[in-house]
Enzyme design. Structure first.
Site, mmCIF file in Angstrom:
data_model
loop_
_atom_site.group_PDB
_atom_site.id
_atom_site.type_symbol
_atom_site.label_atom_id
_atom_site.label_comp_id
_atom_site.label_asym_id
_atom_site.label_seq_id
_atom_site.Cartn_x
_atom_site.Cartn_y
_atom_site.Cartn_z
ATOM 1 N N HIS A 13 0.855 -1.208 0.000
ATOM 2 C CA HIS A 13 0.000 0.000 0.000
ATOM 3 C C HIS A 13 0.884 1.250 0.000
ATOM 4 C CE1 HIS A 13 -3.838 2.114 1.603
ATOM 5 N NE2 HIS A 13 -2.966 3.060 1.306
ATOM 6 N N HIS A 15 1.469 5.425 -1.638
ATOM 7 C CA HIS A 15 1.039 6.605 -2.395
ATOM 8 C C HIS A 15 2.293 7.242 -2.975
ATOM 9 C CE1 HIS A 15 -3.053 6.582 -0.695
ATOM 10 N NE2 HIS A 15 -2.449 6.094 0.384
ATOM 11 N N ARG A 17 1.935 9.691 -5.441
ATOM 12 C CA ARG A 17 1.544 11.008 -5.985
ATOM 13 C C ARG A 17 1.966 11.111 -7.450
ATOM 14 N NH1 ARG A 17 -1.499 10.822 -1.636
ATOM 15 N NH2 ARG A 17 -0.527 11.563 0.267
ATOM 16 N N ASN A 41 -5.359 7.380 -5.834
ATOM 17 C CA ASN A 41 -6.079 8.609 -5.427
ATOM 18 C C ASN A 41 -5.339 9.873 -5.846
ATOM 19 O OD1 ASN A 41 -4.094 8.056 -3.446
ATOM 20 N ND2 ASN A 41 -5.218 9.171 -1.868
ATOM 21 N N LYS A 99 -9.618 -0.147 -5.835
ATOM 22 C CA LYS A 99 -9.651 0.431 -4.490
ATOM 23 C C LYS A 99 -10.990 1.089 -4.230
ATOM 24 C CE LYS A 99 -7.992 2.063 -0.585
ATOM 25 N NZ LYS A 99 -6.804 2.773 -0.166
ATOM 26 N N HIS A 136 -10.653 1.077 1.878
ATOM 27 C CA HIS A 136 -10.456 2.036 2.973
ATOM 28 C C HIS A 136 -11.687 1.880 3.865
ATOM 29 C CE1 HIS A 136 -8.875 5.879 4.752
ATOM 30 N NE2 HIS A 136 -10.063 5.747 5.326
ATOM 31 N N HIS A 174 -4.845 -0.779 5.983
ATOM 32 C CA HIS A 174 -4.369 -0.016 7.150
ATOM 33 C C HIS A 174 -5.306 -0.116 8.354
ATOM 34 C CE1 HIS A 174 -7.084 2.727 5.157
ATOM 35 N NE2 HIS A 174 -6.187 3.192 4.309
ATOM 36 N N LEU A 219 -5.150 8.990 8.276
ATOM 37 C CA LEU A 219 -6.453 8.326 8.340
ATOM 38 C C LEU A 219 -6.304 6.884 7.913
ATOM 39 C CD1 LEU A 219 -8.631 11.229 6.946
ATOM 40 C CD2 LEU A 219 -8.779 10.231 9.245
ATOM 41 N N ASP A 247 1.200 2.349 3.736
ATOM 42 C CA ASP A 247 0.388 3.557 3.548
ATOM 43 C C ASP A 247 1.269 4.798 3.588
ATOM 44 O OD1 ASP A 247 -1.822 5.090 3.044
ATOM 45 O OD2 ASP A 247 -2.553 5.086 5.110
ATOM 46 N N HIS A 251 2.982 14.268 1.984
ATOM 47 C CA HIS A 251 2.396 15.597 1.774
ATOM 48 C C HIS A 251 3.500 16.607 2.065
ATOM 49 C CE1 HIS A 251 -1.857 14.374 1.551
ATOM 50 N NE2 HIS A 251 -1.574 13.490 2.495
ATOM 51 N N ALA A 263 -4.071 14.634 5.861
ATOM 52 C CA ALA A 263 -3.877 13.342 6.521
ATOM 53 C C ALA A 263 -2.877 12.521 5.724
ATOM 54 C CB ALA A 263 -5.199 12.600 6.604
HETATM 55 C C1 NCD Z 1 -3.707 8.891 2.405
HETATM 56 C C2 NCD Z 1 -3.246 9.946 1.408
HETATM 57 O O1 NCD Z 1 -2.719 10.974 1.843
HETATM 58 O O2 NCD Z 1 -3.414 9.737 0.200
HETATM 59 N N1 NCD Z 1 -3.792 9.497 3.708
HETATM 60 C C3 NCD Z 1 -3.754 8.868 4.902
HETATM 61 O O3 NCD Z 1 -3.905 9.541 5.925
HETATM 62 N N2 NCD Z 1 -3.569 7.571 4.996
HETATM 63 C C4 NCD Z 1 -4.980 8.283 1.949
HETATM 64 C C5 NCD Z 1 -5.384 7.036 2.685
HETATM 65 O O4 NCD Z 1 -4.792 5.969 2.484
HETATM 66 O O5 NCD Z 1 -6.305 7.104 3.500
HETATM 67 ZN ZN ZN Z 2 -3.372 4.989 1.777
#
Ligand code: NCD
Ligand code: ZN
Length: 347
Positions: A13, A15, A17, A41, A99, A136, A174, A219, A247, A251, A263
């Site tokens: 899992h 991200h 970006r 996402n 997802k 999620h 998660h 989150l 996860d 950011h 988050a």
């Molecule tokens: C994730 C994100 O920033 O894309 N944020 C998070 O708090 N985990 C999205 C997600 O997996 O919920």
């Molecule tokens: Zn995530």
């Protein structure tokens, strides 16, 4: 000095970006991991094969020459998703899974699903073709306390999906609660869960140590100690239903240290060292390989990686790099509130 060799891990899992952030964070994952499931996402979200393949290319271009890494792409489920397109994307191996984001549950989830009954025929198709569903697992009803949203999702949504589609391969992503651990433990063989390093390392007190701590905000939100303990027990048990999905969710600092902070915790850089320390503290270092390198592959019916990595325990505690730079800004690297003596060899 203590050292262990384990099968090269996978992160189920992540991200990544896009654009500048992607270029900065991809190497942080590919340095230690062999395969990852990449979340869809983005803005706009990845909703078809063409977008997934373009996104995959962007990721592949950012992988350093020295790293052997394979991204597994996903599709973002919406209420209007075209089942034939979804099936096409899966059959053509453009994507590996889909997802489910309840609309409004987390970062960039506005195009997600408001009413799960609207995607039942999609889930039926997925069960038929053997396409995994990644969830999620939080309700979005504002009346439900934010700390209860995972538990309520399990009771009101997940249980129904599992009962209707026992053949559907599901990952509850998660997980953060004892309720989730218990539900997955008792659930059918196609239900498994991913667990993050930060939910194993911290409880909700970490959000408020001497002030508000935006870099510990993610989150589903951190929960009470009783829940962290339950996650830890599941992770070190060796039980095949539980595996690593970091996860890792970068950011920019400016977006985290903000009146309405995003988050997400960026943990890719040191997650294996942190996990080794957590497992070692529980006298369970021998179970680390199950959690980071085997159980996820078993769940997804994939072979185990051929490569190995070495983890070493050293005398001095590890000094962490604090940030990854992105243009004029930077991303805070997750650092737990206890010392780490483990490191991945040659790094
Ligand atoms: C994730 C994100 O920033 O894309 N944020 C998070 O708090 N985990 C999205 C997600 O997996 O919920
Ligand atoms: Zn995530």
């Amino acid at each position: 000095m203590e050292e262990i060799d384990i099968i090269k891990p996978d992160d189920w899992h992540v991200h990544f970006r896009d654009n500048e952030i992607l270029k900065a964070v991809v190497p942080e994952t590919t340095r230690h991991f062999r395969r990852s499931i990449v979340m869809p996402n983005l803005l706009p979200p990845i909703i078809n094969a063409e977008q997934a393949l373009n996104y995959k290319k962007e990721i592949e271009n950012a992988i350093p020459q020295s790293d052997n890494f394979e991204p597994f792409m996903t599709i973002y489920l919406t209420e209007n998703i075209n089942k034939d397109e979804l099936k096409f994307a899966f059959d053509e191996k453009a994507v590996f899974a889909a997802k489910l984001y309840p609309a409004g549950a987390t970062t960039n989830s506005d195009s997600g699903v408001k009413d799960i009954s609207k995607i039942m025929t999609t889930l039926e198709t997925m069960a038929k073709i053997g396409m995994p569903l990644l969830i999620h697992g939080e309700v979005t009803d504002k009346k439900i306390d934010v700390f209860d949203r995972e538990r309520v999702f399990i009771d009101e949504k997940l249980d129904n999906i599992c009962k209707k589609f026992p053949e559907l391969k599901i990952t509850l992503e998660h997980i953060t609660t004892k309720d989730a651990v218990d539900y997955v433990n008792d659930g059918n063989k196609n239900l498994a869960a991913s667990i993050t390093p930060h939910h194993l390392a911290l409880n909700r007190n970490a959000l408020f140590v001497g002030g508000i701590r935006p870099h510990n905000y993610c989150l589903p939100i951190l929960k009470r100690e009783i829940h962290r303990k339950s996650l830890l027990k599941a992770a070190i048990s060796g039980n095949k239903k539980f595996f690593l999905g970091t996860d890792t969710a970068p950011h920019l600092k400016i977006d985290k240290e903000n009146a309405c902070g995003c988050a997400g915790i960026f943990n890719a850089t040191y997650c294996l060292a942190i996990l080794a320390q957590i497992f070692d503290n529980e006298k369970s270092i021998d179970k680390l390989e199950n959690f980071v390198s085997k159980n996820g592959a078993f769940h997804y019916n994939l072979g185990l990686n051929k490569e190995k990595i070495k983890l070493r325990k050293i005398q001095e505690k590890v000094v962490f790099r604090r940030y990854v730079n992105v243009g004029n800004d930077k991303i805070k690297i997750f650092e737990p509130d206890f010392p780490i003596y483990w490191r991945v060899d040659n790094y």
